[in-house]
Design a protein around this motif. Sequence first.
Motif, mmCIF file in Angstrom:
data_model
loop_
_atom_site.group_PDB
_atom_site.id
_atom_site.type_symbol
_atom_site.label_atom_id
_atom_site.label_comp_id
_atom_site.label_asym_id
_atom_site.label_seq_id
_atom_site.Cartn_x
_atom_site.Cartn_y
_atom_site.Cartn_z
ATOM 1 N N ILE A 135 0.838 -1.195 0.000
ATOM 2 C CA ILE A 135 0.000 0.000 0.000
ATOM 3 C C ILE A 135 0.876 1.249 0.000
ATOM 4 O O ILE A 135 2.058 1.204 0.353
ATOM 5 C CB ILE A 135 -0.958 0.037 1.214
ATOM 6 C CG1 ILE A 135 -0.177 0.124 2.529
ATOM 7 C CG2 ILE A 135 -1.872 -1.175 1.207
ATOM 8 C CD1 ILE A 135 -1.066 0.320 3.751
ATOM 9 N N SER A 136 0.301 2.353 -0.406
ATOM 10 C CA SER A 136 1.029 3.618 -0.433
ATOM 11 C C SER A 136 0.900 4.335 0.910
ATOM 12 O O SER A 136 0.028 4.008 1.733
ATOM 13 C CB SER A 136 0.478 4.515 -1.542
ATOM 14 O OG SER A 136 -0.829 4.963 -1.216
ATOM 15 N N GLY A 137 1.753 5.319 1.107
ATOM 16 C CA GLY A 137 1.661 6.135 2.315
ATOM 17 C C GLY A 137 0.320 6.833 2.423
ATOM 18 O O GLY A 137 -0.226 6.987 3.528
ATOM 19 N N TYR A 138 -0.241 7.259 1.286
ATOM 20 C CA TYR A 138 -1.536 7.936 1.303
ATOM 21 C C TYR A 138 -2.649 6.972 1.702
ATOM 22 O O TYR A 138 -3.575 7.337 2.432
ATOM 23 C CB TYR A 138 -1.816 8.544 -0.073
ATOM 24 C CG TYR A 138 -3.035 9.437 -0.112
ATOM 25 C CD1 TYR A 138 -3.205 10.462 0.821
ATOM 26 C CD2 TYR A 138 -4.019 9.280 -1.089
ATOM 27 C CE1 TYR A 138 -4.318 11.297 0.786
ATOM 28 C CE2 TYR A 138 -5.124 10.106 -1.137
ATOM 29 C CZ TYR A 138 -5.266 11.108 -0.191
ATOM 30 O OH TYR A 138 -6.382 11.929 -0.230
ATOM 31 N N GLN A 139 -2.557 5.722 1.244
ATOM 32 C CA GLN A 139 -3.539 4.724 1.671
ATOM 33 C C GLN A 139 -3.434 4.468 3.175
ATOM 34 O O GLN A 139 -4.448 4.293 3.852
ATOM 35 C CB GLN A 139 -3.324 3.425 0.894
ATOM 36 C CG GLN A 139 -3.744 3.500 -0.567
ATOM 37 C CD GLN A 139 -3.354 2.256 -1.341
ATOM 38 O OE1 GLN A 139 -2.182 1.916 -1.454
ATOM 39 N NE2 GLN A 139 -4.343 1.553 -1.873
ATOM 40 N N LEU A 272 4.730 1.942 1.067
ATOM 41 C CA LEU A 272 5.609 2.769 0.248
ATOM 42 C C LEU A 272 5.460 4.225 0.681
ATOM 43 O O LEU A 272 4.425 4.845 0.442
ATOM 44 C CB LEU A 272 5.260 2.611 -1.230
ATOM 45 C CG LEU A 272 5.250 1.159 -1.743
ATOM 46 C CD1 LEU A 272 4.749 1.116 -3.173
ATOM 47 C CD2 LEU A 272 6.634 0.536 -1.631
ATOM 48 N N SER A 273 6.472 4.761 1.331
ATOM 49 C CA SER A 273 6.435 6.155 1.801
ATOM 50 C C SER A 273 6.710 7.062 0.612
ATOM 51 O O SER A 273 7.855 7.362 0.287
ATOM 52 C CB SER A 273 7.472 6.375 2.906
ATOM 53 O OG SER A 273 7.209 5.540 4.012
ATOM 54 N N GLU A 274 5.631 7.473 -0.023
ATOM 55 C CA GLU A 274 5.755 8.148 -1.313
ATOM 56 C C GLU A 274 6.101 9.625 -1.174
ATOM 57 O O GLU A 274 5.748 10.284 -0.207
ATOM 58 C CB GLU A 274 4.456 8.002 -2.097
ATOM 59 C CG GLU A 274 3.234 8.509 -1.359
ATOM 60 C CD GLU A 274 1.947 8.074 -2.014
ATOM 61 O OE1 GLU A 274 1.913 8.019 -3.252
ATOM 62 O OE2 GLU A 274 0.986 7.790 -1.293
#
Length: 354
Positions: A135-139, A272-274
């Motif tokens: 998952i992404s940081g925003y998620q 993933l710390s985008e």
Amino acid sequence: MARIVVIGGGLAGCLIANEVASRGMEVTIIEKSDDIGGKVKNYGCKATDTCNNCGLCLVKNLWDNIKNNEKIEILTHSRLIDIDGKKGDYKVIVKVKDNTRILERTDKIVVAIGFDNFSSISWSNLEFNSNSNIISGYQLEKIISHRGKKELFSGLLSGKPESIAFIQCFGSRDIKEKAMYCSRVCCGYSTRAAKVIRQYYPEAEITFFYMDLQWVEGRGYFESLKNEKIEFIGCRPIKIKSGIPGITPAKIVYEDPKLSKLIEREYDIIILSEGIHPAEDAGHIAEICGLEQDENGFLRYVVRPETTGIYIAGCAGGPKRIEEVYAQSLAVAKELAFRGEKLEVRGERVEVRS
């Protein structure tokens, strides 16, 4: 009465609108989505037993204040088409859904178009799909904002995660993605999120893969995280393999910096710390507003804003933390309502001194 037009209804745009409206000025916010708030509206507070200084307390009831202020007009589903005139007498042409509207007698304009999350632009070459445990940081922000009392990942996993990995600098410090800069926010939001995860799952293995660690707050910050049994590995993973949540683990292949050999480790969740990327329409907005883009694609001035009456605010001008956006937005708002203070404008930062 003079009108201020704010392009973008995210954190910076709303902070400025709220502040100048409190000084008696009329404001129109042009927002391309269906609501104000931007990305920050979906961020989750990182407080555990104590406040972790994530900055969201600064927002408080901002969105409701904007919607309930009679001096602030909000145009959603709207896009800037053109600007004509000069400071103190601009005509701002806006496409509002299927109609065109002209905002006449506009005194000054604020460009607060925000930024794009890297995950909305590209997933690079990752093995990713909607059923993935990557998952992404925003998620993760959305998950934290809707967290329950006992479970955090109930919508993603059927049980408790035993291992979680954060990969820092996803979409930053990457020549392939034309983003060699540091996004400056990732270390802060991801490590604070790790504290939240640790509160829910005290026994979980939490690992950070990083290139370098940016200052977050105070001395010994990262050492305190290590004391909470959070592991830090200084390398960029070579490969990431997705799995199916609750069925097969995700995998990270990396070169161990101490052993100098490839290692594959399994994780229940990979985050993933985008990084922060320029807004998709930054080039279009720059052309209309007489601005330009820097080497990374963020907006900057061609002519000083006190001459043109067009100001850049928030992450439109480059990566910023919430508290930095807050401070800069108040400074811009004070300049918009300028009545005689001494001004100093440097680059895209505005300082006003009484």
